[in-house]
Design an enzyme around this catalytic site. Sequence first.
Site, mmCIF file in Angstrom:
data_model
loop_
_atom_site.group_PDB
_atom_site.id
_atom_site.type_symbol
_atom_site.label_atom_id
_atom_site.label_comp_id
_atom_site.label_asym_id
_atom_site.label_seq_id
_atom_site.Cartn_x
_atom_site.Cartn_y
_atom_site.Cartn_z
ATOM 1 N N TRP A 154 0.966 -1.008 0.049
ATOM 2 C CA TRP A 154 -0.110 0.036 0.152
ATOM 3 C C TRP A 154 0.791 1.156 0.129
ATOM 4 O O TRP A 154 2.008 1.381 0.811
ATOM 5 C CB TRP A 154 -0.801 0.072 1.128
ATOM 6 C CG TRP A 154 -1.569 1.504 1.359
ATOM 7 C CD1 TRP A 154 -2.567 2.064 0.502
ATOM 8 C CD2 TRP A 154 -1.267 2.362 2.073
ATOM 9 N NE1 TRP A 154 -2.715 3.171 0.908
ATOM 10 C CE2 TRP A 154 -2.149 3.662 1.862
ATOM 11 C CE3 TRP A 154 -0.249 2.570 3.473
ATOM 12 C CZ2 TRP A 154 -2.027 4.750 2.513
ATOM 13 C CZ3 TRP A 154 -0.346 3.721 3.840
ATOM 14 C CH2 TRP A 154 -1.240 4.882 3.711
ATOM 15 N N GLU A 204 -2.865 -2.803 -2.239
ATOM 16 C CA GLU A 204 -4.177 -2.338 -1.696
ATOM 17 C C GLU A 204 -4.561 -0.977 -2.309
ATOM 18 O O GLU A 204 -3.823 0.226 -2.414
ATOM 19 C CB GLU A 204 -3.948 -1.974 -0.185
ATOM 20 C CG GLU A 204 -4.919 -1.559 0.637
ATOM 21 C CD GLU A 204 -4.726 -1.435 2.331
ATOM 22 O OE1 GLU A 204 -3.522 -1.981 2.503
ATOM 23 O OE2 GLU A 204 -5.647 -0.793 2.952
ATOM 24 N N LYS A 251 -7.207 2.611 -3.022
ATOM 25 C CA LYS A 251 -7.520 3.510 -2.041
ATOM 26 C C LYS A 251 -8.182 4.636 -2.667
ATOM 27 O O LYS A 251 -8.024 4.747 -3.871
ATOM 28 C CB LYS A 251 -6.244 4.192 -0.960
ATOM 29 C CG LYS A 251 -6.790 5.045 0.254
ATOM 30 C CD LYS A 251 -5.798 5.148 1.077
ATOM 31 C CE LYS A 251 -6.236 6.105 2.360
ATOM 32 N NZ LYS A 251 -5.331 6.080 3.597
ATOM 33 N N ASP A 288 -9.758 -2.745 1.192
ATOM 34 C CA ASP A 288 -9.910 -2.289 2.384
ATOM 35 C C ASP A 288 -11.404 -1.510 2.647
ATOM 36 O O ASP A 288 -11.734 -0.720 1.661
ATOM 37 C CB ASP A 288 -8.681 -1.360 2.875
ATOM 38 C CG ASP A 288 -8.818 -0.592 4.135
ATOM 39 O OD1 ASP A 288 -7.713 -0.999 4.945
ATOM 40 O OD2 ASP A 288 -9.659 -0.067 4.574
ATOM 41 N N HIS A 305 -11.719 2.212 2.284
ATOM 42 C CA HIS A 305 -11.164 2.745 0.989
ATOM 43 C C HIS A 305 -12.251 3.215 -0.225
ATOM 44 O O HIS A 305 -11.542 2.941 -1.478
ATOM 45 C CB HIS A 305 -9.831 1.847 0.582
ATOM 46 C CG HIS A 305 -8.754 2.048 1.580
ATOM 47 N ND1 HIS A 305 -7.197 1.621 1.239
ATOM 48 C CD2 HIS A 305 -8.634 2.642 2.848
ATOM 49 C CE1 HIS A 305 -6.694 1.808 2.321
ATOM 50 N NE2 HIS A 305 -7.590 2.332 3.217
ATOM 51 N N HIS A 344 -8.874 -6.011 3.665
ATOM 52 C CA HIS A 344 -8.830 -5.269 5.251
ATOM 53 C C HIS A 344 -9.856 -4.940 5.553
ATOM 54 O O HIS A 344 -10.647 -4.189 5.148
ATOM 55 C CB HIS A 344 -7.842 -4.244 4.985
ATOM 56 C CG HIS A 344 -6.343 -4.292 4.922
ATOM 57 N ND1 HIS A 344 -5.427 -3.353 4.715
ATOM 58 C CD2 HIS A 344 -5.634 -5.564 5.206
ATOM 59 C CE1 HIS A 344 -4.209 -3.862 4.946
ATOM 60 N NE2 HIS A 344 -4.303 -5.173 5.156
ATOM 61 N N ASP A 392 -11.817 7.472 6.126
ATOM 62 C CA ASP A 392 -11.097 6.138 6.272
ATOM 63 C C ASP A 392 -10.405 6.145 7.731
ATOM 64 O O ASP A 392 -9.034 5.984 8.009
ATOM 65 C CB ASP A 392 -9.904 5.938 5.269
ATOM 66 C CG ASP A 392 -9.094 4.591 5.554
ATOM 67 O OD1 ASP A 392 -9.562 3.718 5.828
ATOM 68 O OD2 ASP A 392 -7.915 4.741 5.061
ATOM 69 N N ASP A 430 -10.409 3.754 10.333
ATOM 70 C CA ASP A 430 -10.014 2.782 10.912
ATOM 71 C C ASP A 430 -10.513 2.592 12.350
ATOM 72 O O ASP A 430 -9.628 2.346 13.309
ATOM 73 C CB ASP A 430 -8.227 2.758 10.804
ATOM 74 C CG ASP A 430 -7.964 2.467 9.449
ATOM 75 O OD1 ASP A 430 -8.187 1.448 8.888
ATOM 76 O OD2 ASP A 430 -7.535 3.500 8.736
ATOM 77 N N ASP A 440 -7.536 -4.165 9.823
ATOM 78 C CA ASP A 440 -6.908 -3.054 9.862
ATOM 79 C C ASP A 440 -7.422 -2.013 10.585
ATOM 80 O O ASP A 440 -8.495 -1.339 9.839
ATOM 81 C CB ASP A 440 -6.714 -2.835 8.200
ATOM 82 C CG ASP A 440 -5.769 -1.486 8.078
ATOM 83 O OD1 ASP A 440 -5.182 -1.045 9.144
ATOM 84 O OD2 ASP A 440 -5.567 -0.813 7.174
HETATM 85 C C1 RNT Z 1 -3.840 2.892 4.975
HETATM 86 C C2 RNT Z 1 -4.318 1.616 4.607
HETATM 87 C C3 RNT Z 1 -3.108 0.498 5.062
HETATM 88 C C4 RNT Z 1 -2.715 0.866 6.552
HETATM 89 C C5 RNT Z 1 -1.719 -0.243 7.402
HETATM 90 C C6 RNT Z 1 -1.060 0.420 8.399
HETATM 91 O O1 RNT Z 1 -5.041 3.441 4.447
HETATM 92 O O2 RNT Z 1 -5.450 0.797 4.974
HETATM 93 O O3 RNT Z 1 -3.587 -0.752 4.820
HETATM 94 O O4 RNT Z 1 -3.704 1.028 7.412
HETATM 95 O O5 RNT Z 1 -0.772 -0.826 6.298
HETATM 96 ZN ZN ZN Z 2 -5.860 -1.444 4.909
#
Ligand code: RNT
Ligand code: ZN
Length: 417
Positions: A183, A222, A224, A256, A259, A283, A291, A293, A324
């Site tokens: 990523w 990954e 985004k 993810d 994302h 993720h 985003d 998390d 994640d």
């Molecule tokens: C960031 C991505 C990525 C990170 C991690 C730490 O937007 O989601 O996966 O969160 O790799």
């Molecule tokens: Zn991620």
Amino acid sequence: MTTMYDLAKEEYAAIGIDTEAVMEKLAKKPISVHCWQGDDVLGFDQEGGLSGGIQATGNYPGRARNFEELTADFDAAMALVPGAKRINLHASYAVFTDENPWVDRDALEYKHFEPWVRWAKERGYGIDFNPTIFGHPAMNNELSLSSPDKETRDFWIRHCKACRKISQQIAEALDDETLCNIWIPDGLKDVPADRYGLRERLRDSLDQIYAEKYDRVIDCCESKVFGIGLESMTVGSNEFYLAYAATHPGVYDLLDLGHFHPTENVADKLSSLLVFFDKVPLHVTRPVRWDSDHVVLFDDPIKEVATEIAAIPGAWDKVIIGLDFFDASINRVGAWATGTRAMEKSLLYALLQPSARLKELQDTYQFTEKMILGEQAKSMPFGAVWDEYCRRQNVPVDGGLFVEVSTYEAKILPERS
Ligand code: RNT
Ligand code: ZN
């Protein structure tokens, strides 16, 4: 004595679901648990803090500061989670010692991760891996593999190559396979004058990174949509990596849940990818407005993703589930345990849905009965099966979780202040 579980088992049997078989199946599906919830994504190799358009907000005390603390916390959290686990590492968690002193990210080697491998082996965990392309002085205006600067690109290409090699060596040591996820935050804050150049350079960098073939590495990128401070464009968009994956067998597109645009549904994307790819890495996270998390909870988006994994033929094995999330405003062991348990819980819930019957009803246009059965399944005694699963896996039921988390906290906080 008849237990709540006995009654639940009967009720599920009446709609054709074998709760015993479900619990057995669930216990074997590994969840790849990210190491970075334990220390707010800071890692062990840099002092500069987090960057790359991601943020861990909050300053709850007790953050793990080194390998010993992080593994101790991970152990404490995972002792509270049922089912099979893997650990997902970032390159920034290299372990430096007197014998193996600090090296920069483009010079990392397997030896810097050997302590993790030893630790994982003892616990029966597989390991997944990620190059760390943020929080480092070689990020140039938040650009890396797509940078217009050859020197910048080359540094990160060397880093990614090193990480793939390390992934292969980890997999060999564990007689396993390792998912290696790239990523990059690369993007622009303001209106781009050139999107194509950035993406063309990213393609070229990836081609160099993936030139070497490794038989035990599952490669993925990954995608985004935007990052903080990078609101106007993200180089590694989902179209970009999906097209890359489609044209480069062996490289997969990682989705993810945070994302995509807020009204996009990642659960809906799985079936499309599964028509074409033999692996779909995820993720699982919980975006709140952006985003962010947040810790994964047992909520509708996660349940819907889990339902696709449980219901689509073959998806149970093809979907690689990674987590994640990183919340620095609450107890991190509690965050880890709650989020990972929520993933397990969602999968259990999904396996207990009458998916085969619902599909049959859809395929024969019996939409009213499908709706009514779907509603019935939602309020069946799921909680009794979850509690039974926790008991059999020797972890606390939900009602016993907080006391475990706070007991551990009381023990470690004095050592960490
Ligand atoms: C960031 C991505 C990525 C990170 C991690 C730490 O937007 O989601 O996966 O969160 O790799
Ligand atoms: Zn991620």
